[in-house]
Scaffold this motif. Sequence first.
Motif, short mmCIF file in Angstrom:
data_model
loop_
_atom_site.label_atom_id
_atom_site.label_comp_id
_atom_site.label_asym_id
_atom_site.label_seq_id
_atom_site.Cartn_x
_atom_site.Cartn_y
_atom_site.Cartn_z
N LEU A 19 0.81 -1.21 0.00
CA LEU A 19 0.00 0.00 0.00
C LEU A 19 0.85 1.26 0.00
O LEU A 19 0.39 2.33 -0.41
N ALA A 20 2.08 1.17 0.48
CA ALA A 20 2.97 2.33 0.51
C ALA A 20 4.41 1.86 0.54
O ALA A 20 4.70 0.70 0.86
N ASP A 21 5.31 2.77 0.18
CA ASP A 21 6.74 2.44 0.13
C ASP A 21 7.46 2.72 1.45
O ASP A 21 8.43 2.05 1.79
N THR A 22 7.02 3.72 2.18
CA THR A 22 7.70 4.10 3.42
C THR A 22 6.97 3.53 4.62
O THR A 22 5.75 3.26 4.57
N GLN B 246 2.91 3.24 5.56
CA GLN B 246 2.33 1.92 5.82
C GLN B 246 1.52 1.94 7.12
O GLN B 246 0.40 1.40 7.17
N LEU B 247 2.06 2.56 8.15
CA LEU B 247 1.34 2.65 9.42
C LEU B 247 0.11 3.53 9.30
O LEU B 247 -0.93 3.26 9.91
N LEU B 248 0.22 4.59 8.48
CA LEU B 248 -0.95 5.45 8.24
C LEU B 248 -2.05 4.68 7.53
O LEU B 248 -3.23 4.78 7.91
N HIS B 249 -1.67 3.89 6.53
CA HIS B 249 -2.67 3.08 5.83
C HIS B 249 -3.29 2.04 6.76
O HIS B 249 -4.48 1.74 6.65
N PHE B 250 -2.47 1.49 7.64
CA PHE B 250 -3.02 0.54 8.62
C PHE B 250 -4.09 1.21 9.48
O PHE B 250 -5.17 0.64 9.70
#
Length: 311
Positions: A15-18, A22-26
């Motif tokens: 979902l993301a590279d950084t 990734q934690l934000l998408h979680f």
Amino acid sequence: MSNSSSIRHFLLLALADTRQLQLLHFCLLLGISLAALLGNGLIISAVACGHHLHTPMFFFLLNLALSDLGCICTTVPKAMHNSLWDTSTISYSGCAAQVFFFLFFIAAEFSLLTIMCYDRYVSICKPLHYGTLLGSRACAHMAAAAWASAFLNALLHTANTFSLPLCHGNVLGQFFCEIPHILKLSCSHSKLRELGLPVFSICLVFSCFVFIVFSYVQIFRAVLRIPSEQGRHKAFSTCLPHLAMVSLFISTAAFAYLNPPLHVPPPSLDLALSVLYSVVPPALNPLIYSLRNQELKAAVWTLMIGQFKKH
């Protein structure tokens, strides 16, 4: 990869590279899934416990809420797990299970939306025959047919897809297992096997879409003939939530699937579109339906107040 038997797992699109994204998408997926679970859970509980809501419209809405919960629980937990633990793998059997359940709940949802359109059509255009055409037995048979046809559709598609030889790697350009992306890995020379079932399913979906459009044309013509403004408003208010759900479901799926053959969207856009049609509708459907339905809102409030008083 020489063939599909050597594939033990697939690699999903991150979902993301950084790590921060990734934690934000979680967190975003967690919020959306909790909202979907709460909203659909309240609808299921309110309809099940409220005897005055034991009508065909709310019976089908309860089934729709179940399919929404299934959609969310099929795709989101694995995406949350991968975002949290910074992984992108899914086992071969897990991928097959995800394909089956996603197709099962998506097909059931569209079938139920079509049946709910028929319910609105009979209610407005043939009100004197409503009790006959939509009795309890007829409703149970229609709901059973929707779930059974969705099960058969998902089983055939899953069996057909995972019986094809895969020899173009194991990297899927999607955050969950989806048939179009798995077919890109196939090296089968049988186009009939590869495209036969999808074309048949598209024809069925198009038939349901034509039925929905035709039904709403008849509904709007009948509503416009109602002499009183209050009667027209009441009739429209019962149709708008269902029409909004159908529009949301079809438009998001169309954006994701109906790309021109020579146009390949960038991975970020493809990912956003897939989230739009697989995650957003199940979360928004309870809100869309409850905002326009006073009976449902009253039942939900009664249920929540009753539970609060118990504790």
